[in-house]
Design a protein around this motif. Structure first.
Motif, mmCIF file in Angstrom:
data_model
loop_
_atom_site.group_PDB
_atom_site.id
_atom_site.type_symbol
_atom_site.label_atom_id
_atom_site.label_comp_id
_atom_site.label_asym_id
_atom_site.label_seq_id
_atom_site.Cartn_x
_atom_site.Cartn_y
_atom_site.Cartn_z
ATOM 1 N N ILE A 184 58.470 13.028 15.720
ATOM 2 C CA ILE A 184 57.576 13.635 16.703
ATOM 3 C C ILE A 184 57.733 15.149 16.738
ATOM 4 C CG2 ILE A 184 57.085 13.823 19.178
ATOM 5 C CD1 ILE A 184 57.827 10.824 19.383
ATOM 6 N N SER A 185 58.971 15.622 16.781
ATOM 7 C CA SER A 185 59.203 17.048 17.034
ATOM 8 C C SER A 185 58.967 17.927 15.816
ATOM 9 C CB SER A 185 60.625 17.264 17.560
ATOM 10 O OG SER A 185 61.576 16.835 16.615
ATOM 11 N N GLN A 186 58.924 17.347 14.607
ATOM 12 C CA GLN A 186 58.712 18.196 13.435
ATOM 13 C C GLN A 186 57.223 18.370 13.120
ATOM 14 O OE1 GLN A 186 59.375 14.788 9.941
ATOM 15 N NE2 GLN A 186 61.017 16.177 10.435
ATOM 16 N N HIS A 187 56.368 17.827 13.979
ATOM 17 C CA HIS A 187 54.923 17.931 13.772
ATOM 18 C C HIS A 187 54.295 18.394 15.082
ATOM 19 C CE1 HIS A 187 50.752 16.513 13.112
ATOM 20 N NE2 HIS A 187 51.022 16.623 11.833
ATOM 21 N N ARG A 188 53.748 19.602 15.106
ATOM 22 C CA ARG A 188 53.310 20.213 16.360
ATOM 23 C C ARG A 188 52.244 19.392 17.085
ATOM 24 N NH1 ARG A 188 53.844 25.343 13.178
ATOM 25 N NH2 ARG A 188 55.552 26.529 14.112
ATOM 26 N N LEU A 189 51.344 18.777 16.351
ATOM 27 C CA LEU A 189 50.309 17.978 17.007
ATOM 28 C C LEU A 189 50.900 16.732 17.649
ATOM 29 C CD1 LEU A 189 47.162 18.121 14.684
ATOM 30 C CD2 LEU A 189 47.287 18.702 17.115
ATOM 31 N N ARG A 190 51.781 16.036 16.932
ATOM 32 C CA ARG A 190 52.419 14.856 17.517
ATOM 33 C C ARG A 190 53.238 15.250 18.745
ATOM 34 N NH1 ARG A 190 53.184 12.924 12.005
ATOM 35 N NH2 ARG A 190 55.221 13.948 11.896
ATOM 36 N N GLU A 191 53.949 16.372 18.628
ATOM 37 C CA GLU A 191 54.808 16.824 19.726
ATOM 38 C C GLU A 191 53.986 17.127 20.970
ATOM 39 O OE1 GLU A 191 56.766 21.057 20.437
ATOM 40 O OE2 GLU A 191 57.810 19.965 18.852
ATOM 41 N N LYS A 192 52.974 17.980 20.812
ATOM 42 C CA LYS A 192 52.174 18.385 21.971
ATOM 43 C C LYS A 192 51.425 17.189 22.572
ATOM 44 C CE LYS A 192 52.901 22.764 22.700
ATOM 45 N NZ LYS A 192 52.312 23.859 21.968
#
Length: 382
Positions: A106-114
């Motif tokens: 999740i955290s290494q991909h900005r779209l997934r994170e946000k």
């Protein structure tokens, strides 16, 4: 989520993926607590490898080499989050990983994170996905300009992002990023940036340190100070947001939550990092338990320590630029007895490369900022 975690007692071997300075300081903390450390890095004689008992060298997508590393340790953690999900999954088949591979995913991909944080009702900067030219134009219409276009994955210290000052500049900004999957974020009018170093164990116990006020130069962290009296009014909310993030992602270990403080004192999440953070280095000198001590405690199932600062502290980064005029004058900086020097064992200073940091502790936030800045300036005195 509460889970059963067997305590990993001192004498065991801890594994850290990544060989940089965060791994080095983790290893130093682990050694003080009586653990051994193995590290996996893509380069030999890495900063962490210099102090670990064993250094494995290989590509981060070499699954068999990573499995070999995992078989030698009792638990694995990260100091570098750009590890492919297949590698994290391979480790989890052999030994526990904290934070989990899912947190990494999740955290290494900005779209997934946000998207994940927004769905949980946490305050994030307004954003839109950009995968096509059409999505880019729609995002510009909805968020307006100025805005910031960032690659969805990769990028740090300002890399992988371009400011979009007006709608006419959107297409050229996307081309500059390589027309890859991206995220458009509304540019926030903020008065400062802060970070909160959150720590959570497998039983859901939470503690942390912050808000730490940060200043950047050329997108690279330059100065951190904690506590900052001006941030007292947002301290409780910062802690609540950080705790909400770690609970939503079910983090076991350390995670940094970076926040914007708007001009009307609202807090918005900029991004998160599932590991100790540059801004938290001052906890080594300021707190009974540093962010690295806490990382060891959390992943090993030991009770969490205390992170209330013993005294105000400020930290400045030492970039390779400090070496431009020759060897720094270490004696001049250390003439100030409240200043501590931390070097990372990197052999080649380069402009913009983090080579170490200085920390000062003292009676007031203003005095420690003044002291540590003057100490850094004196490094180039002859």
């Amino acid at each position: 989520m509460k889970r059963d975690q067997q305590v990993i007692n001192p004498g065991a071997t801890l594994g850290v993926l990544g060989g940089g300075q965060l791994g080095r300081m983790f290893a130093e903390a682990a050694h003080r607590l009586g653990y051994h450390v193995h590290t996996y890095s893509d380069e030999a004689n890495s900063p962490c490898g210099q102090v670990a008992e064993r250094e494995f060298v290989g590509a981060y997508d070499d699954i068999e080499a990573i499995r070999e590393f995992a078989r030698t340790v009792d638990v694995v953690t990260f100091e570098f989050e750009n590890i492919c999900s297949a590698a994290a999954q391979a480790i989890e088949e052999i030994v526990q990983v904290h934070p989990s591979g899912q947190v990494l995913h999740i955290s290494q991909h900005r779209l997934r994170e946000k998207s994940t944080l927004a769905e949980a009702g946490l305050p994030v900067t307004p954003f839109r996905p950009v995968r096509t030219s059409g999505e880019l134009q729609k995002a510009i219409q909805e968020l307006g300009t100025p805005s910031i276009l960032k690659t969805a994955s990769g990028g740090y210290d300002g890399k992988g992002q371009v400011t979009v000052p007006n709608a006419d500049a959107a297409e050229s900004a996307w081309k500059e990023l390589g027309e890859v999957e991206a995220i458009l974020e509304q540019r926030i009018d903020f008065k400062c940036e802060v970070s909160y170093i959150g720590v959570r164990d497998s039983s859901g116990n939470f503690t942390g340190c912050g808000p730490i006020r940060n200043e950047h130069v050329n997108h690279i962290l330059d100065l951190s100070v904690f506590p900052d009296p001006e941030m007292a009014s947002v301290a409780e909310e910062a802690r609540a947001i950080a705790q909400g993030v770690l609970e939503k992602l079910d983090v076991v270990g350390v995670m940094c939550v970076e926040l914007f403080v708007t001009n009307d004192d609202r807090l918005l999440i900029n991004e998160v990092a599932p590991r100790p953070h540059n801004s938290g280095h001052l906890t080594i000198n300021a707190c009974a338990s540093s962010q690295f001590d806490q990382q060891v405690r959390a992943i090993c199932g030991l009770p969490l320590g205390e992170m209330t600062p013993l005294k105000p502290a400020a930290m400045v980064n030492l970039l390779g630029d400090v070496w431009e005029q020759g060897a720094p004058n270490w004696s001049a900086a250390l003439e100030r007895p409240s200043v501590s020097l931390h070097l990372y064992g990197k052999k080649e200073p380069r402009a913009g490369r983090k080579m170490g940091h200085l920390t000062a502790i003292g009676e007031t936030s203003k005095s420690v900022v003044d002291t540590v800045i003057q100490a850094r300036l004196s490094l180039q005195s002859k």
